[in-house]
Design an enzyme around this catalytic site. Structure first.
Site, short mmCIF file in Angstrom:
data_model
loop_
_atom_site.label_atom_id
_atom_site.label_comp_id
_atom_site.label_asym_id
_atom_site.label_seq_id
_atom_site.Cartn_x
_atom_site.Cartn_y
_atom_site.Cartn_z
N ASP A 1 31.38 37.45 38.02
CA ASP A 1 31.17 36.02 37.75
C ASP A 1 30.38 35.33 38.87
OD1 ASP A 1 32.06 35.54 35.22
OD2 ASP A 1 34.08 34.96 35.78
N THR B 1 39.76 37.08 28.25
CA THR B 1 40.44 36.13 29.12
C THR B 1 41.56 35.71 28.19
OG1 THR B 1 38.47 35.47 30.34
CG2 THR B 1 40.14 33.79 30.14
N THR C 1 42.67 35.30 33.58
CA THR C 1 41.71 36.34 33.19
C THR C 1 41.64 37.51 34.16
OG1 THR C 1 39.39 36.66 32.56
CG2 THR C 1 39.78 35.22 34.42
N SER D 1 33.57 29.92 37.39
CA SER D 1 34.23 30.26 36.13
C SER D 1 33.78 29.31 35.02
CB SER D 1 35.75 30.13 36.31
OG SER D 1 36.41 30.28 35.09
N GLY E 1 36.88 33.66 26.21
CA GLY E 1 35.56 33.78 25.58
C GLY E 1 34.40 33.71 26.54
#
Ligand code: GLY
Length: 564
Positions: free
Chosen positions: A417, A375, A393, A446, A467
């Site tokens: 995600d 990202t 990202t 997120s 990260g």
């Protein structure tokens, strides 16, 4: 210069598992500037933003230019085919947050990554066409421009067109990134993209012709240059060739959204961050709210009691994340309740200063940890005093690894995600439930945490990082490094970090970069540890007492501050 000495533990570890102890040198001060600054993952992108600032552009305009420049110079995470979040604080103290997160396509459904027998199909939400959500970045930049832009739009996009069409030299890390992903690029693309297939070296010039022409269409037609016409045709054809599901209707109806910022206070500092569908702002405020009751500043940085308190807070906050957080347009997220101080105190009522709480007693489950840093974050401050914090990202490195043939940009793999099945971890080891289940048009949860901090009603810090699941804990630690441990911006960014996230029940730290005595005492309490190469790439700006801006550019990447 400050030296972080090598621990006895690490020396012992060398004998046992081959840990390479290195003496780590920490810079004392980052770039200082009087007027404006950009800190991003690539020096060329930071320079693009700086030129906008020098030419009278504001921080939002510079941020738009940087977003496009990173799509060219840092294609593993910078993007046109992904999404992100922007936090803005204007010089008058007003704040805004823009959600340009990807959305699930209309044909998406709850069990789309499950086999007939109900098991998760390996890699289906991670690799290839079906892993992509509807991209939000281009719409987001246009929305930001419509609200805050004054310069000619074309001037914000042109520098990236020039980079893409004229070419630029690859850094060592960018060359390695392209080389290391060759096999996946070959197997996942329907039309082999030339620029991805090669043996790249640092200094090699790379030209992205199709991407440059896509940027020209965005320059000339704004939204229609991406969500309609040739680019839309290319995306839909790509989907048809690769059995993906993004349609013309998905592209036409995608809308980024202005949302109310989430804010709270830590030791008198006002912390402004991103609300759901990011968990970042909520989790950051929960963590800060919990540790405010611990004297971290007097205990000291990397002290075992400090780390114990932080890890115990993280365990509880990530358990909350898995249960309560999701897209607020689809599920009720109890934001006020989660950041309420009485609730947080209650949450820590079983905290034991001498013993690590097993995560299984906070909630059940056991999973594998998987790490990816891909990202990217950038921070901007202009001469007027406006500030912008953007995290954007593709999700994994180079996202789905699918390049839209004819348009030259990479599509995200953000669908991972979502909670593809309740209780089953995603690529970051995060689990989720109903609140984050897949539904058409829903945004996936997120961890991105673009954040701005105020002190005495004035701008104090702009901060964020990539990260994956470690984003929240990295931003948290950098804020503590400055407020509790009196570090400058560069030092706060450079010093070692650690991460824990409830499940798996393990604390991950940067190899050889934790105090040995603290580590031993933490193991005695029952904490388990793992090492990793590096955690996050924080890019941040601090307004110092003397009024100067100090950049914190993370040496873990190619990150660079540009200022004037
Ligand atoms: N894809 C990483 C995040 O949004 O948290």
């Amino acid at each position: 210069m400050k030296k972080l000495s090598i621990s006895l533990f690490c020396l012992l570890l060398v004998a046992i598992i081959g840990c390479q102890p290195t003496e780590t040198t920490i810079s004392q001060t980052g770039l200082l500037a009087d007027s404006g600054m950009v800190v991003s993952a690539h020096p060329l992108a930071s320079d693009v933003g700086l030129e906008i600032l020098k030419n009278g552009g504001n921080a939002v305009e510079a941020a738009i230019a940087v977003q496009f420049a990173l799509a060219v110079t840092h294609p593993s995470a910078g993007n046109l085919g992904g999404g992100g979040f922007m936090v803005i604080r204007l010089k008058d103290g007003s704040s805004y947050t823009l959600d340009f997160r990807e959305a699930a396509p209309l044909k998406a459904h709850r069990d789309m990554y499950l086999s007939d027998s109900g098991t998760v199909v390996d890699q289906l939400s991670i690799d290839g066409h079906l892993a992509s959500g509807v991209p939000g970045s281009v719409d987001g930049m246009i929305k930001a421009y419509e609200k805050f832009g004054q310069m000619d739009w074309a001037k914000l996009v042109q520098p990236s067109i020039d980079l893409a069409l004229n070419g630029f030299a690859l850094t060592k890390k960018e060359a390695a990134g392209l080389n290391n992903n060759q096999e996946k690029f070959k197997s996942l693309n329907t039309v082999a993209p030339d620029f991805l297939l090669g043996d790249w070296k640092a200094g090699d010039k790379v030209v992205y012709t199709d991407l440059g022409h896509t940027l020209e269409r965005i320059r000339d037609q704004k939204r229609a240059g991406f969500y309609e016409g040739k680019t839309a045709d290319d995306i839909v054809s790509e989907m048809e060739r690769g059995s993906g599901i993004i349609s013309y209707e998905d592209l036409k109806t995608y809308q980024s959204k202005w949302r109310d910022p989430i804010f709270g206070y830590y030791k008198g500092y006002k912390v402004i961050s991103m609300p759901p569908p990011s968990s970042g702002g909520v989790a950051l405020l929960q963590l800060l709210g919990i540790v405010e009751d611990f004297p971290l500043n007097t205990l000291g940085w990397q002290n075992d009691e400090t780390i114990h308190a932080i890890v115990e807070a993280e365990r509880r906050v990530y358990a909350d994340r898995a249960t309560y957080l999701g897209d607020p347009d689809f599920t009720k997220v109890p934001v006020k309740e989660l950041v309420d101080h009485t609730y947080l105190t209650e949450r820590m009522s079983n905290f034991n200063p001498k013993i690590a709480t097993p995560s299984d007693s906070v909630a059940a489950g056991s999973i594998q940890y998987y790490e990816s840093d891909e990202t990217t974050h950038f921070s901007v401050v202009d001469k007027f005093g406006n500030a912008v914090s953007v995290t954007t990202t593709l999700n994994g490195g180079y996202g789905s690894k699918v390049v839209v043939s004819g348009s030259g940009f990479i599509l995200n793999n953000e669908m991972d995600d979502f909670s593809v099945k309740p209780g089953v971890p995603n690529m970051f080891g995060l689990i989720g439930g109903e609140a984050n289940s897949i539904q058409p048009k829903k945004r996936m949860l997120s961890s991105m945490t673009p954040t701005i901090v105020e002190k005495d009603n004035e701008l104090f810090m702009v901060v964020g990082t990539p990260g994956g699941s470690t984003i929240i804990t990295s931003v948290f630690q950098v804020i503590l490094n400055v407020i509790d441990h009196n570090m400058g911006m560069q030092e706060a960014v450079e010093v070692p970090r650690f991460h824990s996230q409830w499940l798996p029940d393990v604390v991950v730290y940067e190899n050889g970069r934790i105090d040995s005595l603290a580590l031993q005492k933490l193991e005695d309490r029952g904490h388990q540890f793992n090492t990793t190469g590096s955690i996050g790439r924080v890019d941040a700006i601090l307004v110092r007492k003397d009024g100067k801006l100090e950049g914190g550019a993370d040496p873990r990447g190619d990150d660079a501050a540009s200022g004037y």
